[in-house]
Design a protein around this motif. Sequence first.
Motif, mmCIF file in Angstrom:
data_model
loop_
_atom_site.group_PDB
_atom_site.id
_atom_site.type_symbol
_atom_site.label_atom_id
_atom_site.label_comp_id
_atom_site.label_asym_id
_atom_site.label_seq_id
_atom_site.Cartn_x
_atom_site.Cartn_y
_atom_site.Cartn_z
ATOM 1 N N GLY A 68 38.053 -6.757 -12.955
ATOM 2 C CA GLY A 68 38.002 -5.308 -12.828
ATOM 3 C C GLY A 68 38.684 -4.647 -13.997
ATOM 4 O O GLY A 68 39.536 -5.248 -14.660
ATOM 5 N N SER A 122 42.909 7.464 -12.114
ATOM 6 C CA SER A 122 41.927 6.725 -12.910
ATOM 7 C C SER A 122 40.836 7.672 -13.388
ATOM 8 O O SER A 122 40.322 8.470 -12.615
ATOM 9 N N GLY A 169 36.613 -4.906 -9.352
ATOM 10 C CA GLY A 169 37.561 -4.911 -8.241
ATOM 11 C C GLY A 169 36.882 -5.389 -6.974
ATOM 12 O O GLY A 169 35.955 -6.197 -7.018
ATOM 13 N N GLY A 170 37.335 -4.896 -5.845
ATOM 14 C CA GLY A 170 36.772 -5.290 -4.561
ATOM 15 C C GLY A 170 37.867 -5.415 -3.526
ATOM 16 O O GLY A 170 38.993 -4.962 -3.735
ATOM 17 N N PRO A 171 37.559 -6.077 -2.400
ATOM 18 C CA PRO A 171 38.543 -6.187 -1.313
ATOM 19 C C PRO A 171 39.840 -6.893 -1.734
ATOM 20 O O PRO A 171 40.916 -6.567 -1.245
ATOM 21 N N GLN A 172 39.725 -7.835 -2.654
ATOM 22 C CA GLN A 172 40.903 -8.581 -3.103
ATOM 23 C C GLN A 172 41.662 -7.871 -4.221
ATOM 24 O O GLN A 172 42.779 -8.249 -4.546
ATOM 25 N N LEU A 173 41.046 -6.844 -4.826
ATOM 26 C CA LEU A 173 41.669 -6.144 -5.940
ATOM 27 C C LEU A 173 41.297 -4.666 -5.876
ATOM 28 O O LEU A 173 40.228 -4.262 -6.322
ATOM 29 N N ASP A 174 42.180 -3.866 -5.273
ATOM 30 C CA ASP A 174 42.000 -2.421 -5.185
ATOM 31 C C ASP A 174 42.431 -1.826 -6.522
ATOM 32 O O ASP A 174 43.627 -1.648 -6.785
ATOM 33 N N LEU A 175 41.464 -1.537 -7.396
ATOM 34 C CA LEU A 175 41.768 -1.073 -8.744
ATOM 35 C C LEU A 175 42.440 0.292 -8.759
ATOM 36 O O LEU A 175 43.291 0.544 -9.618
ATOM 37 N N GLU A 176 42.094 1.172 -7.849
ATOM 38 C CA GLU A 176 42.747 2.488 -7.796
ATOM 39 C C GLU A 176 44.241 2.322 -7.504
ATOM 40 O O GLU A 176 45.082 2.933 -8.160
ATOM 41 N N LEU A 177 44.558 1.483 -6.552
ATOM 42 C CA LEU A 177 45.956 1.226 -6.194
ATOM 43 C C LEU A 177 46.688 0.510 -7.328
ATOM 44 O O LEU A 177 47.807 0.878 -7.697
#
Length: 121
Positions: free
Chosen positions: A18, A29, A35-43
Motif C-alpha cells: 500500500g 491523506s 492496503g486492506g483489512p490487514q493494513l489500514d492505510l488511513e490509520l
Amino acid sequence: MTIESTLKEAMSIEGALGVALVDYESGMSLGVLGGGPQLDLELAAAGNTEVVRAKQRTLKSLGLQEEIEDILITLGTQYHLIRPLARARGGLFLYLALDRGRSNLALARHRLKALESELEV
C-alpha cells in the motif's frame, strides 16, 4: 506526474502492499492505494505523521541543519518507508508499505525517490 499516477507507479514496486501521500501537518491523506483489512492505510498514514513530526523536532533540538531523506520502520514481515517531500512542496510525505519477503529495500528506496521528483502537487 499526478498524485494518482504516482500512487499507481508506487504500487508497481515489487512487494508493495500500500501507498499513501500524506499531509503531516493535518495527518490527512491526499491519496491512498492498496492496503486492506490487514493494513489500514488511513490509520497508518495518520499515525506516521507523528513519526515525521517527532523526527523533525529531534533534528531541530540537536541543531542539525539536515533534511530527512527517508525513515524506515522494519517489522517482522514488512518494511514501512516514509519519504518526506522536499520543503518546496511543504508538509507532505510518501508512505509505502512493503512485504519484506517479496521486496528489495534498496530498489524500493531508489524508486520512491524517483517518484518524488516526478510528482506534481
